[in-house]
Design an enzyme around this catalytic site. Structure first.
Site, PDB file in Angstrom:
ATOM      1  N   ASP A  10      27.609  -5.098  -5.296  1.00 31.50           N
ATOM      2  CA  ASP A  10      28.700  -5.648  -4.492  1.00 31.50           C
ATOM      3  C   ASP A  10      28.195  -6.739  -3.554  1.00 31.50           C
ATOM      4  O   ASP A  10      28.970  -7.337  -2.807  1.00 31.50           O
ATOM      5  CB  ASP A  10      29.410  -4.548  -3.695  1.00 31.50           C
ATOM      6  CG  ASP A  10      28.471  -3.798  -2.747  1.00 31.50           C
ATOM      7  OD1 ASP A  10      27.256  -4.056  -2.767  1.00 31.50           O
ATOM      8  OD2 ASP A  10      28.962  -2.932  -1.999  1.00 31.50           O
TER       9      ASP A  10
ATOM     10  N   GLY B 181      30.056   4.391   0.778  1.00 28.08           N
ATOM     11  CA  GLY B 181      30.362   4.016  -0.593  1.00 28.08           C
ATOM     12  C   GLY B 181      31.086   2.680  -0.635  1.00 28.08           C
ATOM     13  O   GLY B 181      31.640   2.215   0.362  1.00 28.08           O
TER      14      GLY B 181
ATOM     15  N   ASP C 296      29.798   3.031  -7.350  1.00 29.18           N
ATOM     16  CA  ASP C 296      29.678   3.949  -6.207  1.00 29.18           C
ATOM     17  C   ASP C 296      30.939   3.846  -5.345  1.00 29.18           C
ATOM     18  O   ASP C 296      30.893   4.005  -4.123  1.00 29.18           O
ATOM     19  CB  ASP C 296      28.431   3.654  -5.374  1.00 29.18           C
ATOM     20  CG  ASP C 296      28.056   4.794  -4.429  1.00 29.18           C
ATOM     21  OD1 ASP C 296      28.558   5.912  -4.623  1.00 29.18           O
ATOM     22  OD2 ASP C 296      27.280   4.553  -3.493  1.00 29.18           O
TER      23      ASP C 296
ATOM     24  N   ARG D  70       0.806  -1.217   0.000  1.00 31.32           N
ATOM     25  CA  ARG D  70       0.000   0.000   0.000  1.00 31.32           C
ATOM     26  C   ARG D  70       0.840   1.268   0.000  1.00 31.32           C
ATOM     27  O   ARG D  70       0.302   2.375   0.086  1.00 31.32           O
ATOM     28  CB  ARG D  70      -0.938  -0.005   1.224  1.00 31.32           C
ATOM     29  CG  ARG D  70      -2.023  -1.083   1.156  1.00 31.32           C
ATOM     30  CD  ARG D  70      -2.980  -0.999   2.345  1.00 31.32           C
ATOM     31  NE  ARG D  70      -2.300  -1.267   3.614  1.00 31.32           N
ATOM     32  CZ  ARG D  70      -2.050  -2.487   4.084  1.00 31.32           C
ATOM     33  NH1 ARG D  70      -2.403  -3.558   3.381  1.00 31.32           N
ATOM     34  NH2 ARG D  70      -1.443  -2.650   5.244  1.00 31.32           N
TER      35      ARG D  70
END
Length: 366
Positions: free
Chosen positions: A236, A296, A261, A215
């Site tokens: 990763d 990261g 990233d 929902r």
């Protein structure tokens, strides 16, 4: 130059020889060794690697471009992080300088990904607390540099819809992310961008955008439901579970692209590192802020390819998520595939999917 093996062409694997100089000149079919010749990888979201970071300025950009080239990335967008505005502009200027000069022994720098500071303070993830609104003056400062190719934007921010349209009209890909917004806000931004001929995407799918409920589909549901919206994903297997990756793969099809990233700690010894001025601890392949937030990654795209295959994705499809799809996302017609006339951006893997060779525009890097 010539390379022989199993060559991944747009129509599938061809056993034979790839001929090339700066560009590909032809493909000849004949018996060849069992190794895989694939298009070079394109990373649209990478902060650093090999000890360098986009926020360091030109030398940091060169360092990360050299590091990731040795792992199969032949084109990349150095990516900023949320910092004081003047520091962000300085980092973009550094990317512009390196783009103009080139990196002879590294990946091709097309421009920058502006990830932050136009993000939600409630969904910073590993971004420092310097989020600001995308007001018109700041937009014009960014666009005047003519270096940003992708911008991360939280759709619920004041001025975000106007900013998305302005960026889209300038040819910048608008990637919703780091958002506390809802499904309707995400859909509205996607529609507004597409209405002016722009291309919409999503920054590191699943991360910093909340989950999907029956929902309450949220921004994640908006991205998965949109046929035209692209989506990045950090494969990763730390940021995203294998099952979640497979769900995104089947939902997004040829709109899913893999990114690293990666931060400066990628390729370095484990222990203490840094991201956007924040202390990061890297241990057993995971990068964490001091508060335990996943930061990261230390991923490289050759590993992302192997991870995709280990999740049951065919090699050709895994390769497309690293080359053809990001090329289409960025509107690049000169790379991302192995066919005559395109740039000779090439990666070569052995039968065990270990990277053996990397070529950038016909120059051997590895």
């Amino acid at each position: 130059m010539h390379l022989s093996g199993q060559i991944l062409t747009p129509s599938g694997l061809v056993e034979g020889t790839l001929d090339f100089a700066e560009r590909i000149t032809g493909i000849a079919a004949h018996p060849a060794p069992r190794r895989y010749i694939l298009p070079g990888f394109i990373d649209v979201h990478v902060h650093g690697g090999g000890g360098g970071d986009t926020m360091d300025g030109p030398e940091g950009v060169r360092t990360l471009a050299r590091f990731h080239a040795r792992h199969g990335t032949t084109t990349l967008l150095p990516t900023t992080i949320t910092n004081p505005w003047e520091r962000v502009l300085q980092a973009l200027e550094g990317v512009r300088q390196v783009r103009a000069e080139g990196v002879t022994d590294g990946a091709d720098i097309l421009g920058a990904h502006l990830e932050g500071p136009f993000v939600s303070p409630q969904r910073l993830g590993a971004q420092p607390p310097n989020a600001i609104l995308p007001d018109p003056e700041r937009l014009e400062q960014v666009l005047a540099l003519d270096v940003v190719r992708v911008v991360t934007l939280a759709p619920e921010l004041e001025g975000a819809l106007e900013a998305g349209v302005r960026f889209a009209k300038a040819g910048v890909r608008v990637s919703l992310g780091h958002t506390a917004g809802d499904y309707e806000q995400a859909c509205t931004l996607i529609r507004r961008v597409q209405a002016v001929g722009g291309v919409a995407g999503a920054t590191h799918l699943y991360n910093a955008m909340g989950g999907l409920q029956g929902r309450d589909p949220g921004p994640l549901g908006a991205v998965l439901a949109s046929e035209e919206c692209y989506a990045e994903l950090i494969l990763d297997l730390e940021h995203v579970h294998a099952g979640s990756f497979r769900a995104a793969y089947h939902a997004k099809g040829d709109r899913l692209l893999l990114i690293t990233d990666a931060m400066r700690a990628a390729g370095m010894t484990e222990g203490e590192s840094e991201l956007g001025g924040q202390k990061v601890i890297v241990r057993e392949g995971r990068a964490l802020l001091e508060n335990g937030t996943l930061a990261g990654s230390v991923l490289t795209l050759d590993r992302a390819l192997r991870n995709a295959v280990s999740c049951g994705v065919p090699l050709a499809a895994a390769s497309r998520m690293l080359s053809d799809t990001p090329a289409r996302y960025l509107g690049l017609g000169d790379r991302g595939r192995l066919e005559a006339g395109l740039r000779a951006d090439i990666v070569v893997f052995n039968a065990q999917l270990d990277l053996e060779e990397v070529w950038v525009a016909g120059r051997r890097i590895l």
